[in-house]
Write an enzyme that holds these catalytic residues in place. Structure first.
Site, mmCIF file in Angstrom:
data_model
loop_
_atom_site.group_PDB
_atom_site.id
_atom_site.type_symbol
_atom_site.label_atom_id
_atom_site.label_comp_id
_atom_site.label_asym_id
_atom_site.label_seq_id
_atom_site.Cartn_x
_atom_site.Cartn_y
_atom_site.Cartn_z
ATOM 1 N N GLY A 261 21.842 -1.563 48.889
ATOM 2 C CA GLY A 261 22.357 -0.961 50.117
ATOM 3 C C GLY A 261 23.575 -1.665 50.690
ATOM 4 O O GLY A 261 24.006 -1.341 51.796
ATOM 5 N N SER B 164 26.436 -1.587 49.054
ATOM 6 C CA SER B 164 27.563 -0.888 48.421
ATOM 7 C C SER B 164 28.178 -1.626 47.243
ATOM 8 O O SER B 164 29.406 -1.732 47.123
ATOM 9 C CB SER B 164 28.660 -0.581 49.448
ATOM 10 O OG SER B 164 28.248 0.465 50.244
ATOM 11 N N ASP C 265 31.632 3.812 52.489
ATOM 12 C CA ASP C 265 31.473 2.606 51.677
ATOM 13 C C ASP C 265 32.800 2.166 51.077
ATOM 14 O O ASP C 265 33.169 0.991 51.118
ATOM 15 C CB ASP C 265 30.483 2.856 50.524
ATOM 16 C CG ASP C 265 29.098 3.225 51.020
ATOM 17 O OD1 ASP C 265 28.870 3.188 52.248
ATOM 18 O OD2 ASP C 265 28.242 3.559 50.170
HETATM 19 P P1 ADP Z 1 24.463 -0.038 46.215
HETATM 20 O O1 ADP Z 1 25.820 0.562 46.180
HETATM 21 O O2 ADP Z 1 23.857 0.022 47.564
HETATM 22 O O3 ADP Z 1 24.395 -1.429 45.669
HETATM 23 P P2 ADP Z 1 23.953 2.115 44.383
HETATM 24 O O4 ADP Z 1 22.708 2.664 43.795
HETATM 25 O O5 ADP Z 1 24.851 3.017 45.134
HETATM 26 O O6 ADP Z 1 23.529 0.868 45.293
HETATM 27 O O7 ADP Z 1 24.836 1.452 43.244
HETATM 28 C C1 ADP Z 1 24.260 0.547 42.316
HETATM 29 C C2 ADP Z 1 24.773 0.875 40.942
HETATM 30 O O8 ADP Z 1 26.182 0.539 40.856
HETATM 31 C C3 ADP Z 1 24.121 0.065 39.850
HETATM 32 O O9 ADP Z 1 22.917 0.670 39.424
HETATM 33 C C4 ADP Z 1 25.183 0.078 38.768
HETATM 34 O O10 ADP Z 1 25.167 1.304 38.085
HETATM 35 C C5 ADP Z 1 26.477 0.011 39.581
HETATM 36 N N1 ADP Z 1 26.929 -1.387 39.758
HETATM 37 C C6 ADP Z 1 27.124 -2.013 40.925
HETATM 38 N N2 ADP Z 1 27.549 -3.290 40.746
HETATM 39 C C7 ADP Z 1 27.628 -3.484 39.412
HETATM 40 C C8 ADP Z 1 27.997 -4.604 38.594
HETATM 41 N N3 ADP Z 1 28.375 -5.769 39.110
HETATM 42 N N4 ADP Z 1 27.964 -4.419 37.250
HETATM 43 C C9 ADP Z 1 27.588 -3.227 36.718
HETATM 44 N N5 ADP Z 1 27.226 -2.170 37.450
HETATM 45 C C10 ADP Z 1 27.235 -2.262 38.782
HETATM 46 MG MG MG Z 2 26.303 2.604 46.550
#
Ligand code: ADP
Ligand code: MG
Length: 330
Positions: free
Chosen positions: A100, A102, A144
Protein backbone atom coordinates in the site's frame (compact mmCIF):
# COMPACT_ATOMS: atom_id res chain seq x y z
CA UNK A 1 21.87 5.47 -15.76
CA UNK A 2 20.33 5.50 -12.31
CA UNK A 3 16.73 6.60 -11.77
CA UNK A 4 15.07 6.79 -8.36
CA UNK A 5 11.36 7.10 -7.58
CA UNK A 6 9.83 7.30 -4.09
CA UNK A 7 6.76 5.51 -2.83
CA UNK A 8 3.98 7.47 -1.16
CA UNK A 9 1.68 7.41 1.78
CA UNK A 10 -1.71 9.09 1.56
CA UNK A 11 -2.50 11.16 4.67
CA UNK A 12 -6.15 11.58 3.71
CA UNK A 13 -8.38 11.36 0.62
CA UNK A 14 -8.80 7.76 -0.43
CA UNK A 15 -10.99 6.61 -3.32
CA UNK A 16 -11.41 10.25 -4.36
CA UNK A 17 -8.83 10.47 -7.16
CA UNK A 18 -10.70 8.57 -9.87
CA UNK A 19 -13.74 10.84 -9.58
CA UNK A 20 -11.51 13.89 -9.94
CA UNK A 21 -11.47 14.76 -6.23
CA UNK A 22 -8.86 15.80 -3.70
CA UNK A 23 -6.05 13.75 -2.14
CA UNK A 24 -3.25 14.61 0.30
CA UNK A 25 -0.35 12.17 -0.10
CA UNK A 26 3.36 12.69 0.46
CA UNK A 27 6.34 11.04 -1.24
CA UNK A 28 8.25 9.01 1.37
CA UNK A 29 11.90 8.27 2.04
CA UNK A 30 11.56 4.72 0.73
CA UNK A 31 12.22 4.36 -2.98
CA UNK A 32 12.77 2.17 -6.01
CA UNK A 33 15.85 2.48 -8.18
CA UNK A 34 16.48 1.30 -11.73
CA UNK A 35 20.12 1.16 -12.71
CA UNK A 36 21.56 0.03 -16.03
CA UNK A 37 22.60 0.83 -19.56
CA UNK A 38 20.59 1.94 -22.59
CA UNK A 39 20.88 -0.02 -25.84
CA UNK A 40 19.54 -2.99 -27.78
CA UNK A 41 16.01 -3.69 -28.97
CA UNK A 42 14.41 -4.87 -25.73
CA UNK A 43 14.07 -3.82 -22.10
CA UNK A 44 15.55 -6.43 -19.81
CA UNK A 45 15.36 -5.93 -16.03
CA UNK A 46 16.05 -8.12 -13.05
CA UNK A 47 14.74 -7.27 -9.57
CA UNK A 48 16.36 -7.79 -6.20
CA UNK A 49 12.88 -8.23 -4.83
CA UNK A 50 11.04 -10.57 -7.18
CA UNK A 51 11.94 -13.39 -9.52
CA UNK A 52 12.57 -12.35 -13.05
CA UNK A 53 13.77 -11.33 -15.46
CA UNK A 54 11.31 -8.98 -17.13
CA UNK A 55 12.05 -9.05 -20.85
CA UNK A 56 9.96 -6.72 -23.00
CA UNK A 57 10.38 -5.95 -26.72
CA UNK A 58 10.19 -2.28 -27.71
CA UNK A 59 7.11 -2.97 -29.85
CA UNK A 60 5.18 -4.62 -26.98
CA UNK A 61 1.48 -4.93 -27.80
CA UNK A 62 -0.25 -6.52 -24.81
CA UNK A 63 1.41 -5.49 -21.49
CA UNK A 64 -1.04 -7.43 -19.32
CA UNK A 65 0.06 -10.74 -20.89
CA UNK A 66 3.67 -10.73 -19.63
CA UNK A 67 5.27 -13.11 -17.16
CA UNK A 68 6.43 -12.87 -14.42
CA UNK A 69 3.59 -10.62 -13.25
CA UNK A 70 5.86 -7.70 -12.38
CA UNK A 71 7.05 -7.60 -16.01
CA UNK A 72 3.58 -6.25 -16.85
CA UNK A 73 4.41 -2.95 -15.17
CA UNK A 74 7.63 -2.74 -17.16
CA UNK A 75 5.74 -3.65 -20.34
CA UNK A 76 3.10 -1.01 -19.55
CA UNK A 77 5.77 1.65 -19.28
CA UNK A 78 7.46 0.52 -22.51
CA UNK A 79 4.07 0.59 -24.28
CA UNK A 80 3.42 4.18 -23.16
CA UNK A 81 6.92 5.67 -23.32
CA UNK A 82 7.89 3.88 -26.56
CA UNK A 83 11.65 4.39 -26.08
CA UNK A 84 13.79 4.39 -29.22
CA UNK A 85 16.41 2.18 -27.54
CA UNK A 86 16.25 -0.78 -25.19
CA UNK A 87 17.70 -0.99 -21.69
CA UNK A 88 19.40 -3.60 -19.52
CA UNK A 89 19.51 -3.17 -15.76
CA UNK A 90 18.43 -3.97 -12.21
CA UNK A 91 15.54 -2.89 -10.02
CA UNK A 92 15.95 -2.53 -6.26
CA UNK A 93 13.67 -1.03 -3.65
CA UNK A 94 13.52 -0.13 0.02
CA UNK A 95 9.70 -0.08 -0.21
CA UNK A 96 7.61 -2.99 1.00
CA UNK A 97 6.13 -4.53 -2.17
CA UNK A 98 2.35 -4.85 -2.27
CA UNK A 99 1.79 -3.17 1.10
CA UNK A 100 0.00 0.00 0.00
CA UNK A 101 2.97 2.37 -0.26
CA UNK A 102 2.82 2.35 -4.07
CA UNK A 103 5.79 0.22 -4.97
CA UNK A 104 4.03 -0.30 -8.31
CA UNK A 105 3.95 3.44 -9.08
CA UNK A 106 7.56 3.82 -7.90
CA UNK A 107 8.56 1.00 -10.26
CA UNK A 108 6.74 2.55 -13.21
CA UNK A 109 8.12 6.04 -12.61
CA UNK A 110 11.70 4.80 -12.11
CA UNK A 111 11.49 2.63 -15.25
CA UNK A 112 10.06 5.51 -17.31
CA UNK A 113 12.90 7.82 -16.24
CA UNK A 114 15.49 5.11 -16.88
CA UNK A 115 14.06 4.69 -20.40
CA UNK A 116 14.67 8.38 -21.02
CA UNK A 117 11.17 9.79 -20.51
CA UNK A 118 11.21 13.54 -21.11
CA UNK A 119 8.46 15.75 -19.74
CA UNK A 120 7.03 17.45 -16.67
CA UNK A 121 6.26 15.62 -13.42
CA UNK A 122 2.58 15.67 -14.41
CA UNK A 123 3.29 14.21 -17.84
CA UNK A 124 5.43 11.53 -16.22
CA UNK A 125 2.64 10.70 -13.78
CA UNK A 126 -0.04 10.50 -16.47
CA UNK A 127 2.15 8.23 -18.60
CA UNK A 128 2.76 5.92 -15.64
CA UNK A 129 -0.93 5.92 -14.63
CA UNK A 130 -1.69 4.71 -18.15
CA UNK A 131 1.07 2.12 -17.83
CA UNK A 132 -0.42 0.80 -14.58
CA UNK A 133 -3.88 0.59 -16.16
CA UNK A 134 -2.49 -1.33 -19.15
CA UNK A 135 -0.48 -3.63 -16.89
CA UNK A 136 -3.07 -4.41 -14.24
CA UNK A 137 -6.42 -3.78 -15.92
CA UNK A 138 -7.36 -1.75 -12.83
CA UNK A 139 -8.82 1.67 -13.72
CA UNK A 140 -6.60 3.42 -11.15
CA UNK A 141 -6.43 7.15 -10.53
CA UNK A 142 -3.34 9.32 -10.84
CA UNK A 143 -2.50 9.89 -7.16
CA UNK A 144 0.24 7.29 -6.71
CA UNK A 145 2.20 8.22 -9.79
CA UNK A 146 1.81 11.97 -9.25
CA UNK A 147 2.94 11.76 -5.61
CA UNK A 148 6.03 9.82 -6.70
CA UNK A 149 6.81 12.19 -9.58
CA UNK A 150 6.04 15.51 -7.89
CA UNK A 151 7.05 15.02 -4.23
CA UNK A 152 8.32 18.01 -2.24
CA UNK A 153 10.61 17.53 0.77
CA UNK A 154 8.92 18.36 4.07
CA UNK A 155 5.54 18.75 2.41
CA UNK A 156 2.37 16.82 1.77
CA UNK A 157 0.81 17.37 -1.67
CA UNK A 158 -2.73 18.65 -2.03
CA UNK A 159 -3.67 17.25 -5.43
CA UNK A 160 -6.79 18.28 -7.30
CA UNK A 161 -7.40 15.31 -9.57
CA UNK A 162 -9.62 17.32 -11.95
CA UNK A 163 -7.37 20.35 -12.43
CA UNK A 164 -4.31 18.12 -11.94
CA UNK A 165 -2.71 20.78 -9.76
CA UNK A 166 -0.27 19.99 -6.96
CA UNK A 167 -0.13 22.38 -3.97
CA UNK A 168 2.62 21.60 -1.44
CA UNK A 169 1.42 21.80 2.18
CA UNK A 170 4.15 22.13 4.82
CA UNK A 171 4.20 19.37 7.43
CA UNK A 172 4.92 20.77 10.92
CA UNK A 173 8.31 19.86 12.40
CA UNK A 174 6.90 18.55 15.67
CA UNK A 175 4.90 15.72 14.17
CA UNK A 176 5.70 12.24 12.91
CA UNK A 177 3.97 10.34 10.12
CA UNK A 178 4.12 6.62 10.89
CA UNK A 179 3.08 3.83 8.56
CA UNK A 180 1.87 0.74 10.42
CA UNK A 181 1.55 -2.39 8.28
CA UNK A 182 -1.49 -4.51 9.03
CA UNK A 183 0.27 -7.65 7.86
CA UNK A 184 -2.82 -8.39 5.82
CA UNK A 185 -2.10 -8.85 2.13
CA UNK A 186 -4.57 -7.00 -0.03
CA UNK A 187 -7.01 -9.28 -1.78
CA UNK A 188 -9.73 -8.76 -4.34
CA UNK A 189 -8.50 -5.19 -4.59
CA UNK A 190 -8.75 -5.20 -8.38
CA UNK A 191 -12.37 -6.31 -8.81
CA UNK A 192 -13.63 -4.51 -5.70
CA UNK A 193 -11.92 -1.37 -6.94
CA UNK A 194 -13.66 -1.59 -10.30
CA UNK A 195 -17.00 -2.18 -8.48
CA UNK A 196 -16.50 0.92 -6.34
CA UNK A 197 -15.66 2.94 -9.39
CA UNK A 198 -18.82 1.75 -11.17
CA UNK A 199 -20.95 2.55 -8.07
CA UNK A 200 -19.54 6.09 -8.06
CA UNK A 201 -20.49 6.38 -11.74
CA UNK A 202 -24.06 5.35 -10.86
CA UNK A 203 -24.24 8.26 -8.41
CA UNK A 204 -22.63 10.66 -10.90
CA UNK A 205 -25.29 9.77 -13.47
CA UNK A 206 -27.90 11.09 -11.01
CA UNK A 207 -26.22 14.11 -9.37
CA UNK A 208 -23.34 15.05 -11.66
CA UNK A 209 -19.64 15.35 -10.74
CA UNK A 210 -18.99 14.40 -7.12
CA UNK A 211 -16.45 17.22 -6.90
CA UNK A 212 -19.31 19.72 -7.15
CA UNK A 213 -21.98 17.75 -5.29
CA UNK A 214 -23.14 18.52 -1.75
CA UNK A 215 -24.37 16.03 0.84
CA UNK A 216 -27.93 17.22 0.04
CA UNK A 217 -27.32 16.20 -3.58
CA UNK A 218 -26.08 12.81 -2.40
CA UNK A 219 -29.35 12.24 -0.52
CA UNK A 220 -31.12 12.26 -3.92
CA UNK A 221 -29.32 9.10 -5.07
CA UNK A 222 -31.92 6.34 -4.74
CA UNK A 223 -29.65 3.32 -4.93
CA UNK A 224 -28.47 2.84 -1.33
CA UNK A 225 -25.04 1.44 -2.25
CA UNK A 226 -24.28 4.19 -4.77
CA UNK A 227 -25.57 6.76 -2.26
CA UNK A 228 -23.21 5.51 0.45
CA UNK A 229 -20.25 5.48 -1.95
CA UNK A 230 -21.00 9.03 -3.04
CA UNK A 231 -21.43 10.16 0.57
CA UNK A 232 -17.92 8.91 1.29
CA UNK A 233 -16.43 10.68 -1.72
CA UNK A 234 -18.20 14.01 -1.14
CA UNK A 235 -17.42 14.07 2.59
CA UNK A 236 -13.85 12.88 1.99
CA UNK A 237 -13.18 15.74 -0.43
CA UNK A 238 -14.33 18.15 2.30
CA UNK A 239 -12.05 16.44 4.83
CA UNK A 240 -9.04 16.68 2.52
CA UNK A 241 -9.54 20.42 2.11
CA UNK A 242 -9.92 20.92 5.87
CA UNK A 243 -6.91 18.69 6.60
CA UNK A 244 -4.67 20.69 4.24
CA UNK A 245 -5.62 23.88 6.09
CA UNK A 246 -5.24 22.32 9.54
CA UNK A 247 -1.86 20.80 8.67
CA UNK A 248 -0.52 24.11 7.35
CA UNK A 249 -1.74 25.81 10.56
CA UNK A 250 -0.20 23.12 12.76
CA UNK A 251 -3.64 22.22 14.15
CA UNK A 252 -2.79 18.58 14.71
CA UNK A 253 -5.84 17.80 16.85
CA UNK A 254 -8.10 18.73 13.95
CA UNK A 255 -5.93 16.70 11.56
CA UNK A 256 -6.33 13.69 13.83
CA UNK A 257 -10.12 14.00 14.04
CA UNK A 258 -10.35 14.28 10.26
CA UNK A 259 -8.24 11.15 9.84
CA UNK A 260 -10.45 9.22 12.25
CA UNK A 261 -13.58 10.42 10.41
CA UNK A 262 -12.01 9.40 7.10
CA UNK A 263 -11.40 5.87 8.36
CA UNK A 264 -14.97 5.63 9.61
CA UNK A 265 -16.31 6.74 6.24
CA UNK A 266 -14.10 4.25 4.39
CA UNK A 267 -15.29 1.53 6.77
CA UNK A 268 -19.02 2.17 6.69
CA UNK A 269 -19.86 4.05 3.47
CA UNK A 270 -17.15 2.83 1.13
CA UNK A 271 -16.69 -0.63 2.74
CA UNK A 272 -13.02 -1.06 1.95
CA UNK A 273 -11.76 -1.69 5.49
CA UNK A 274 -11.22 -5.03 7.20
CA UNK A 275 -11.62 -6.11 10.85
CA UNK A 276 -7.85 -6.12 11.21
CA UNK A 277 -7.45 -2.58 9.88
CA UNK A 278 -10.31 -1.42 12.14
CA UNK A 279 -8.69 -3.00 15.20
CA UNK A 280 -5.35 -1.41 14.37
CA UNK A 281 -6.89 2.04 13.97
CA UNK A 282 -8.82 1.67 17.23
CA UNK A 283 -5.67 0.61 19.07
CA UNK A 284 -3.63 3.48 17.61
CA UNK A 285 -6.32 6.07 18.36
CA UNK A 286 -6.21 4.95 22.02
CA UNK A 287 -2.40 5.26 22.19
CA UNK A 288 -1.07 8.39 23.97
CA UNK A 289 0.59 10.80 21.55
CA UNK A 290 -1.40 9.66 18.52
CA UNK A 291 -3.43 12.48 16.90
CA UNK A 292 -5.14 10.30 14.34
CA UNK A 293 -4.97 7.08 12.33
CA UNK A 294 -6.71 5.68 9.28
CA UNK A 295 -6.32 3.01 6.65
CA UNK A 296 -4.35 4.37 3.71
CA UNK A 297 -4.53 3.41 0.06
CA UNK A 298 -7.13 1.21 -1.54
CA UNK A 299 -7.98 -0.74 1.63
CA UNK A 300 -8.70 -4.50 1.93
CA UNK A 301 -5.49 -4.82 3.95
CA UNK A 302 -2.23 -2.95 3.48
CA UNK A 303 -1.25 -0.21 5.90
CA UNK A 304 -2.57 2.27 8.43
CA UNK A 305 -1.09 5.78 8.58
CA UNK A 306 -0.83 7.55 11.92
CA UNK A 307 -0.04 11.17 12.77
CA UNK A 308 1.78 11.23 16.10
CA UNK A 309 3.95 13.16 18.50
CA UNK A 310 7.57 12.24 17.70
CA UNK A 311 8.45 8.86 19.19
CA UNK A 312 4.91 8.08 20.38
CA UNK A 313 4.89 4.68 18.69
CA UNK A 314 7.48 1.98 19.21
CA UNK A 315 6.65 0.10 16.02
CA UNK A 316 5.78 0.97 12.46
CA UNK A 317 7.82 2.91 9.94
CA UNK A 318 8.27 6.61 10.61
CA UNK A 319 8.47 8.23 7.17
CA UNK A 320 9.67 11.64 6.03
CA UNK A 321 8.34 13.60 3.07
CA UNK A 322 10.88 13.74 0.25
CA UNK A 323 11.28 15.24 -3.21
CA UNK A 324 9.97 13.53 -6.33
CA UNK A 325 11.51 11.02 -8.71
CA UNK A 326 14.65 11.93 -10.60
CA UNK A 327 17.49 10.68 -12.70
CA UNK A 328 20.45 10.61 -10.32
CA UNK A 329 23.22 9.67 -12.72
CA UNK A 330 23.51 9.07 -16.43
P1 ADP B 1 1.79 -1.41 -3.91
O1 ADP B 1 1.88 -0.52 -5.10
O2 ADP B 1 0.92 -0.85 -2.86
O3 ADP B 1 3.11 -1.81 -3.34
P2 ADP B 1 0.63 -3.16 -5.88
O4 ADP B 1 -0.08 -4.46 -5.78
O5 ADP B 1 -0.05 -2.02 -6.54
O6 ADP B 1 1.07 -2.75 -4.39
O7 ADP B 1 2.01 -3.35 -6.63
C1 ADP B 1 2.89 -4.40 -6.25
C2 ADP B 1 3.43 -5.05 -7.49
O8 ADP B 1 4.32 -4.13 -8.18
C3 ADP B 1 4.28 -6.27 -7.21
O9 ADP B 1 3.47 -7.42 -7.08
C4 ADP B 1 5.17 -6.32 -8.44
O10 ADP B 1 4.46 -6.87 -9.53
C5 ADP B 1 5.41 -4.84 -8.73
N1 ADP B 1 6.64 -4.36 -8.08
C6 ADP B 1 6.73 -3.36 -7.19
N2 ADP B 1 8.01 -3.16 -6.79
C7 ADP B 1 8.77 -4.07 -7.44
C8 ADP B 1 10.17 -4.37 -7.44
N3 ADP B 1 11.04 -3.70 -6.69
N4 ADP B 1 10.58 -5.37 -8.26
C9 ADP B 1 9.69 -6.06 -9.02
N5 ADP B 1 8.38 -5.81 -9.04
C10 ADP B 1 7.89 -4.83 -8.27
MG1 MG C 1 0.28 0.02 -6.40
Amino acid sequence: MLARAPGRVNLIGDHTDYTGGLVLPMAVDLATTVEGTAGGDQVRLTSENLEGPAVVPLDVAEPSAYQPAWARYVAGVVAVVRPARGFTGQVATTLPVGAGLSSSAALEVAVALALGFQGSALELALACQRAEQLASGVPCGVMDQLASAAGVAGHALLIDCTALTVTPVPIPEDVEVVVVPSGEVRQLAGSAYADRRAQCETAIAVIGPLTEATLEDVARVRDPVARARARHVVSENQRVRRMATALAEGDLETCGSLMAASHESLRTDFEVSTPRLDALVTELMATPGVYGARLTGAGFGGCVVALTMPGALGGGWPVRAVGGAQVEAS
